[in-house]
Structure formats: C-alpha cells, structure tokens
Scaffold this motif. Structure first.
Motif, short mmCIF file in Angstrom:
data_model
loop_
_atom_site.label_atom_id
_atom_site.label_comp_id
_atom_site.label_asym_id
_atom_site.label_seq_id
_atom_site.Cartn_x
_atom_site.Cartn_y
_atom_site.Cartn_z
N ALA A 29 -59.95 87.47 84.89
CA ALA A 29 -59.80 86.88 85.75
C ALA A 29 -58.22 86.57 86.35
O ALA A 29 -57.79 85.34 86.04
N ASP A 30 -56.97 87.52 86.19
CA ASP A 30 -55.98 87.00 86.16
C ASP A 30 -55.45 86.66 87.59
O ASP A 30 -54.33 85.86 87.35
N THR A 31 -55.69 87.10 88.41
CA THR A 31 -55.16 87.28 90.10
C THR A 31 -55.56 85.60 90.00
O THR A 31 -54.39 84.49 91.07
N SER A 32 -57.25 84.68 89.72
CA SER A 32 -57.05 83.56 89.93
C SER A 32 -56.84 82.63 89.03
O SER A 32 -57.68 81.49 89.14
N GLY A 33 -56.52 83.16 88.23
CA GLY A 33 -56.31 81.90 86.63
C GLY A 33 -55.55 80.47 86.88
O GLY A 33 -56.10 80.26 86.47
N ALA A 34 -54.30 80.87 88.05
CA ALA A 34 -53.78 79.34 88.28
C ALA A 34 -54.26 78.63 89.60
O ALA A 34 -54.75 77.66 88.67
N GLU A 35 -55.23 79.05 89.92
CA GLU A 35 -56.46 78.60 90.28
C GLU A 35 -57.57 78.38 89.44
O GLU A 35 -57.94 77.19 89.42
N LEU A 36 -58.07 78.45 88.74
CA LEU A 36 -59.27 78.32 87.84
C LEU A 36 -58.72 77.56 86.89
O LEU A 36 -59.31 76.40 86.08
N LEU A 37 -57.30 77.35 86.15
CA LEU A 37 -56.82 75.89 85.20
C LEU A 37 -56.37 74.98 86.46
O LEU A 37 -56.32 73.91 86.22
N ALA A 38 -56.14 74.73 87.69
CA ALA A 38 -56.51 74.13 89.23
C ALA A 38 -58.13 73.32 88.65
O ALA A 38 -57.93 71.84 88.49
N ILE A 40 -60.01 73.49 86.68
CA ILE A 40 -60.22 72.37 85.24
C ILE A 40 -59.36 71.27 85.05
O ILE A 40 -59.97 70.16 84.64
N GLU A 41 -58.15 71.31 85.77
CA GLU A 41 -57.29 69.80 85.70
C GLU A 41 -57.91 68.90 86.49
O GLU A 41 -58.24 67.65 85.99
N ARG A 42 -58.52 69.60 87.59
CA ARG A 42 -59.02 68.73 88.52
C ARG A 42 -60.88 67.74 88.24
O ARG A 42 -61.21 66.83 88.10
N VAL A 43 -61.70 69.08 87.21
CA VAL A 43 -62.87 68.41 86.37
C VAL A 43 -62.48 67.67 85.51
O VAL A 43 -62.95 66.80 85.70
N LEU A 202 -49.21 78.83 81.47
CA LEU A 202 -49.87 78.44 82.29
C LEU A 202 -50.12 77.12 82.09
O LEU A 202 -50.30 75.93 81.94
N THR A 203 -50.72 77.78 80.29
CA THR A 203 -51.06 76.62 79.52
C THR A 203 -50.46 75.80 78.41
O THR A 203 -51.31 74.96 77.73
N GLY A 204 -49.17 76.10 77.90
CA GLY A 204 -48.43 75.68 76.61
C GLY A 204 -49.34 76.22 75.33
O GLY A 204 -49.64 76.94 75.48
N SER A 205 -49.69 75.06 74.85
CA SER A 205 -50.23 75.91 73.14
C SER A 205 -51.43 76.00 73.67
O SER A 205 -52.56 76.50 72.74
N TYR A 206 -52.77 75.86 74.89
CA TYR A 206 -54.33 75.28 74.34
C TYR A 206 -54.77 76.53 75.42
O TYR A 206 -53.67 77.89 75.44
N ARG A 207 -55.50 77.30 75.04
CA ARG A 207 -56.51 78.48 75.00
C ARG A 207 -57.73 77.38 76.02
O ARG A 207 -58.53 76.29 75.14
N TYR A 208 -58.31 77.73 77.28
CA TYR A 208 -58.92 76.81 77.41
C TYR A 208 -60.43 78.78 77.53
O TYR A 208 -60.08 79.26 78.09
N ASN A 209 -61.54 77.97 77.80
CA ASN A 209 -62.51 78.80 77.72
C ASN A 209 -63.61 78.30 79.15
O ASN A 209 -63.87 77.23 78.65
N LEU A 210 -63.78 78.79 80.22
CA LEU A 210 -65.08 79.05 80.92
C LEU A 210 -66.56 79.68 80.65
O LEU A 210 -66.48 80.37 80.59
N THR A 211 -67.30 78.30 80.03
CA THR A 211 -68.63 79.67 79.93
C THR A 211 -69.56 79.61 81.35
O THR A 211 -70.24 78.00 80.92
N PHE A 212 -70.19 80.03 81.78
CA PHE A 212 -71.02 80.09 83.14
C PHE A 212 -71.80 80.75 82.79
O PHE A 212 -72.27 81.78 81.76
#
Ligand code: MD6
Ligand code: FE
Length: 216
Positions: A29-38, A40-43, A202-212
């Motif tokens: 998910a490296d190349t889509s990382g920034a888009e995934l984070l955007a 997350i922000e929208r949700v 891209l996230t500061g001190s946070y880790r995000y996890n998406l579980t599908f």
C-alpha cells in the motif's frame, strides 16, 4: 544504473508467508498510502474516531471509526456489526474507492480472487495504545479472508495460533504493509503490542490500521 549516495532504491513489494493462509505483502500500500490517509480523514470528518467500551466495561486504548455497509462496534452489550454509528445514529460513510481497490487487489495477490469487503474498520493507535490477543469471529463466513493495512508509525504485530495459549510470533509491520489472512489461518489469535513513540512524515505519532472484512 548509477545511483549516488543519497538516492534510495524503492524496493518492490514482496510476499512474506506467515503460515498457511496468511501472508504479509510488504509495502503493497506504499504508493496509495497518501490517498488512503486522505480517505481516512474524509471518513473521520463524518464519523469521528472514538474509544469504544468492551463488553467487560473497559475503554479500548485504540480509537475507531468505520466505513462501508457494516461497521464493527463494541459496547457493554457486546461485539457486533451495525449499519449505523451507535453514537450519532447515522449510517457509516461509503467505503472510498481507493480502499476497495486496495483491498480486492491485495486479496487477489494473496490468492483470494473474489473478495468483496462490505466492512472497513479504521483503527487509530497513539503512543501507548495496544490491542490484546483476540480472534476475528463476528463475521458470518469464515471462508472469507481479512485484509489488514498498516499506515504511519511501525508496530509489532503478534501472530498466534488457534488456541489463546499458543505463543505468538512477533511480526514488525511498517507503513504500507498489508496482511492477508484466511483459510486455515482465519481464526488465529493475534494482537498489537504497545505502540512506541515515534514520528512518521504522513501521520505524526499515529499508526492507522484498516481492517477489511466481509461481515455478511
Ligand atoms: C491492527 N489488526 O493491526 C489490528 N485482525 O491494528 C487486527 O486485529 C487484524 O491485522 C485480523 C486480521 C488481520 C489483522
Ligand atoms: Fe483482528
């Protein structure tokens, strides 16, 4: 090809089997990382992150929100999937297209060709947050795999056996790593060790996890 000292080779994604049925797709998910984070922000603008209660009355250290048809929730009544956010009563936001594409692509790469997630749980870890050993067993069909995406600061994943008492192995997970998990591994115990303080661009001190998951 010539490379000077400051140039970094971008490693290709590679598949690292954990056991039969489970694989880490490094950097998938490296190349889509920034888009995934955007996404997350929208949700999270529509349904903010919150720390939910366990059935036993503890407050989870991980903050959560959801998107897709079914959101995973927990409170004093138990663990379950719901169409609506229990706090606001509104339906969960739709899954961003980039989420769905990433999840189906990762599943296919791991050998699960027809995975169509109807649920995405978004976990946010701040330093000190952790997730105890658990099984994912609130879904209807255990033949459906799970796709789990790590973003931001690294964490140590605990990957156990089918019994709670089996000693887990420790798997480091970094930004862009995707774990796909199904078949004979579907009900393995797993968790996340206490997040250390660190900084990600891209996230500061946070880790995000998406579980599908396919809930129904
Ligand atoms: C996390 N992941 O990585 C928590 N569950 O933050 C999970 O609980 C999980 O990574 C099932 C399959 C893969 C996972
Ligand atoms: Fe889990």
């Amino acid at each position: 090809m010539t490379m000077d000292l400051f140039e970094q080779a971008s490693p290709e994604p590679r598949a690292e089997p954990l056991c039969e049925g489970a694989v880490v797709l490094r950097r998938f998910a490296d190349t889509s990382g920034a888009e995934l984070l955007a996404g997350i922000e929208r949700v999270a603008k529509q349904v903010p992150f919150r720390q939910m209660q366990t059935p036993g009355g503890h407050t989870m250290s991980v903050a959560m929100t959801c998107c897709g048809d079914w959101g995973w929730v927990t409170d004093r009544q138990g663990y379950r999937y719901q169409h609506q956010d229990p706090v606001s009563g509104v339906p969960w936001p739709a899954m961003p297209d980039v989420f769905n594409a990433l999840a189906t692509g990762a599943a296919e790469t791991a050998g699960y060709a027809s995975f169509q997630p109807d649920s995405c749980l978004i976990n946010r870890y701040s330093p000190g947050a952790k997730m105890g050993l658990h099984q994912d067993r609130d879904e209807e069909d255990f033949d459906q795999p799970i796709v789990s995406v790590s973003l931001g600061v690294p964490a140590t994943f605990q990957f156990g056996g089918l019994l709670r008492g089996n000693r887990p192995q420790r798997v480091p997970l970094a930004h862009g790593d995707v774990v796909v998990w199904g078949g004979p591994a579907r009900l393995r115990y797993h968790g996340v060790l206490t997040l250390k303080t660190s900084d990600h661009p891209l996230t500061g001190s946070y880790r995000y996890n998406l579980t599908f998951r396919r809930a129904r």
